[in-house]
Design a protein around this motif. Structure first.
Motif, PDB file in Angstrom:
ATOM      1  N   ARG A  78      40.154  48.881  41.534  1.00 44.93           N
ATOM      2  CA  ARG A  78      40.074  50.173  41.404  1.00 44.93           C
ATOM      3  C   ARG A  78      41.167  51.141  40.775  1.00 44.93           C
ATOM      4  NH1 ARG A  78      38.144  49.406  46.799  1.00 44.93           N
ATOM      5  NH2 ARG A  78      35.919  49.161  46.823  1.00 44.93           N
ATOM      6  N   ARG A  79      42.507  50.466  41.040  1.00 39.22           N
ATOM      7  CA  ARG A  79      43.443  51.378  40.345  1.00 39.22           C
ATOM      8  C   ARG A  79      43.603  50.966  38.689  1.00 39.22           C
ATOM      9  NH1 ARG A  79      45.779  49.628  45.312  1.00 39.22           N
ATOM     10  NH2 ARG A  79      46.914  47.758  44.333  1.00 39.22           N
ATOM     11  N   HIS A  80      43.080  50.191  38.313  1.00 39.59           N
ATOM     12  CA  HIS A  80      43.337  49.902  36.924  1.00 39.59           C
ATOM     13  C   HIS A  80      41.841  49.522  36.146  1.00 39.59           C
ATOM     14  CE1 HIS A  80      47.373  49.683  38.045  1.00 39.59           C
ATOM     15  NE2 HIS A  80      46.984  48.690  39.011  1.00 39.59           N
ATOM     16  N   LEU A  81      40.940  49.493  36.746  1.00 36.53           N
ATOM     17  CA  LEU A  81      39.416  49.300  35.874  1.00 36.53           C
ATOM     18  C   LEU A  81      38.674  50.403  36.626  1.00 36.53           C
ATOM     19  CD1 LEU A  81      39.210  45.523  36.736  1.00 36.53           C
ATOM     20  CD2 LEU A  81      39.927  46.429  34.755  1.00 36.53           C
ATOM     21  N   ASP A  82      37.562  50.598  35.967  1.00 40.56           N
ATOM     22  CA  ASP A  82      36.474  51.542  36.433  1.00 40.56           C
ATOM     23  C   ASP A  82      35.556  50.615  37.235  1.00 40.56           C
ATOM     24  OD1 ASP A  82      37.650  53.501  34.748  1.00 40.56           O
ATOM     25  OD2 ASP A  82      36.549  52.765  33.044  1.00 40.56           O
ATOM     26  N   GLU A  83      35.077  51.228  38.528  1.00 38.51           N
ATOM     27  CA  GLU A  83      34.307  50.582  39.295  1.00 38.51           C
ATOM     28  C   GLU A  83      32.955  51.177  38.899  1.00 38.51           C
ATOM     29  OE1 GLU A  83      33.547  49.241  44.001  1.00 38.51           O
ATOM     30  OE2 GLU A  83      35.013  51.080  43.382  1.00 38.51           O
ATOM     31  N   ILE A  84      31.860  50.077  38.768  1.00 37.00           N
ATOM     32  CA  ILE A  84      30.629  50.291  38.554  1.00 37.00           C
ATOM     33  C   ILE A  84      29.844  49.804  39.443  1.00 37.00           C
ATOM     34  CG2 ILE A  84      31.099  50.334  35.962  1.00 37.00           C
ATOM     35  CD1 ILE A  84      30.128  47.295  35.646  1.00 37.00           C
ATOM     36  N   SER A  85      28.399  49.735  39.579  1.00 37.80           N
ATOM     37  CA  SER A  85      27.523  49.097  40.427  1.00 37.80           C
ATOM     38  C   SER A  85      27.221  47.614  39.750  1.00 37.80           C
ATOM     39  CB  SER A  85      26.168  49.882  40.308  1.00 37.80           C
ATOM     40  OG  SER A  85      25.428  49.652  39.061  1.00 37.80           O
ATOM     41  N   ILE A  86      26.968  46.729  40.798  1.00 36.95           N
ATOM     42  CA  ILE A  86      26.825  45.522  40.404  1.00 36.95           C
ATOM     43  C   ILE A  86      25.457  45.350  39.340  1.00 36.95           C
ATOM     44  CG2 ILE A  86      26.173  43.194  41.428  1.00 36.95           C
ATOM     45  CD1 ILE A  86      27.926  44.211  44.015  1.00 36.95           C
ATOM     46  N   GLU A  87      24.648  46.173  39.673  1.00 42.97           N
ATOM     47  CA  GLU A  87      23.339  46.060  38.562  1.00 42.97           C
ATOM     48  C   GLU A  87      23.732  46.546  37.256  1.00 42.97           C
ATOM     49  OE1 GLU A  87      23.422  48.032  41.633  1.00 42.97           O
ATOM     50  OE2 GLU A  87      22.728  46.513  42.713  1.00 42.97           O
ATOM     51  N   ASP A  88      24.872  47.313  37.085  1.00 41.73           N
ATOM     52  CA  ASP A  88      25.149  47.647  35.681  1.00 41.73           C
ATOM     53  C   ASP A  88      26.067  46.751  35.019  1.00 41.73           C
ATOM     54  OD1 ASP A  88      23.671  50.176  35.840  1.00 41.73           O
ATOM     55  OD2 ASP A  88      25.400  51.224  36.624  1.00 41.73           O
ATOM     56  N   GLY A  89      26.455  45.646  35.492  1.00 42.37           N
ATOM     57  CA  GLY A  89      27.368  44.557  34.954  1.00 42.37           C
ATOM     58  C   GLY A  89      26.846  44.020  33.890  1.00 42.37           C
ATOM     59  N   ARG A  90      27.764  44.059  32.834  1.00 48.47           N
ATOM     60  CA  ARG A  90      27.083  43.360  31.550  1.00 48.47           C
ATOM     61  C   ARG A  90      28.565  42.346  31.010  1.00 48.47           C
ATOM     62  NH1 ARG A  90      27.208  49.091  29.574  1.00 48.47           N
ATOM     63  NH2 ARG A  90      29.078  49.316  28.445  1.00 48.47           N
ATOM     64  N   ALA A  91      28.285  42.110  29.959  1.00 51.84           N
ATOM     65  CA  ALA A  91      29.399  41.134  29.314  1.00 51.84           C
ATOM     66  C   ALA A  91      30.736  42.008  29.199  1.00 51.84           C
ATOM     67  CB  ALA A  91      29.014  40.536  27.782  1.00 51.84           C
ATOM     68  N   GLY A  92      31.726  41.286  29.623  1.00 49.54           N
ATOM     69  CA  GLY A  92      33.123  41.865  29.405  1.00 49.54           C
ATOM     70  C   GLY A  92      33.377  42.457  30.814  1.00 49.54           C
ATOM     71  N   ASP A  93      32.477  42.520  31.873  1.00 49.22           N
ATOM     72  CA  ASP A  93      33.120  43.168  33.104  1.00 49.22           C
ATOM     73  C   ASP A  93      33.434  42.248  34.057  1.00 49.22           C
ATOM     74  OD1 ASP A  93      32.255  45.899  32.246  1.00 49.22           O
ATOM     75  OD2 ASP A  93      30.229  45.447  33.108  1.00 49.22           O
ATOM     76  N   VAL A  94      34.229  42.642  35.068  1.00 49.97           N
ATOM     77  CA  VAL A  94      34.850  41.950  36.143  1.00 49.97           C
ATOM     78  C   VAL A  94      34.186  41.915  37.226  1.00 49.97           C
ATOM     79  CG1 VAL A  94      36.826  41.540  37.518  1.00 49.97           C
ATOM     80  CG2 VAL A  94      37.158  41.997  34.924  1.00 49.97           C
ATOM     81  N   VAL A  95      33.832  40.816  37.896  1.00 50.22           N
ATOM     82  CA  VAL A  95      33.038  40.963  39.099  1.00 50.22           C
ATOM     83  C   VAL A  95      33.830  40.194  40.272  1.00 50.22           C
ATOM     84  CG1 VAL A  95      30.605  41.163  38.126  1.00 50.22           C
ATOM     85  CG2 VAL A  95      31.673  39.035  38.228  1.00 50.22           C
TER      86      VAL A  95
END
Length: 150
Positions: free
Chosen positions: A78-95
């Motif tokens: 959260r300090r360095h990446l932008d939190e998104i909803s799990i459903e919005d995850g796409r290529a390049g995102d960290v889970v």
């Protein structure tokens, strides 16, 4: 995130494929764990890491309250990446994954496609695998890298 940024992130993560698993390491080709993979991709994209993680145990299934990294992985993200909803995850995102219902979110991967991820896990190496229903059931958080400069 632009399609170019997605490609750059996934390409950077794929460069780590085959790196042996090594707890708390983050050295492409020599050894890494799942957090080390994300840290290494960050360095590949942005240069210096913004912070070093504290020491942590390799066990995915600590009981609540006993792990230094318990939610630190999510808090650090959260300090360095932008939190998104799990459903919005796409290529390049960290889970991040929670391996037990009330356990810590302690496993990380970088999505490489709609149903694909790149991750490292104990006893293996960095691999690109299918994001199966088993993994999806354990998803706890999703984050997006900040905008990349050209």
């Amino acid at each position: 995130m632009t399609a170019d940024a997605e490609t750059r992130i996934v390409d950077a993560a794929r460069m780590w494929i085959g790196t042996p698993y090594c707890h708390q390491a983050s050295c492409r080709g020599a050894g890494t764990d799942c957090l080390g993979l994300v840290r290494g991709v960050w360095r590949d994209l942005y240069g210096r890491e913004p912070e070093a993680p504290p020491p942590y145990t390799p066990d995915w299934a600590e009981t609540p309250g006993e792990e230094v990294l318990r939610e630190t992985m999510a808090d650090g993200a959260r300090r360095h990446l932008d939190e998104i909803s799990i459903e919005d995850g796409r290529a390049g995102d960290v889970v991040l994954f929670r391996m037990r219902a009330r356990g810590p979110a302690k496993h990380a991967a970088i999505l490489s496609g709609a149903d694909r991820m790149i991750h490292a896990y104990s006893g293996r190496a960095v691999v690109e695998t299918t994001l199966t229903a088993w993994w999806r059931a354990k998803l706890a958080y999703a984050f997006r890298f900040p905008e990349l400069e050209d």
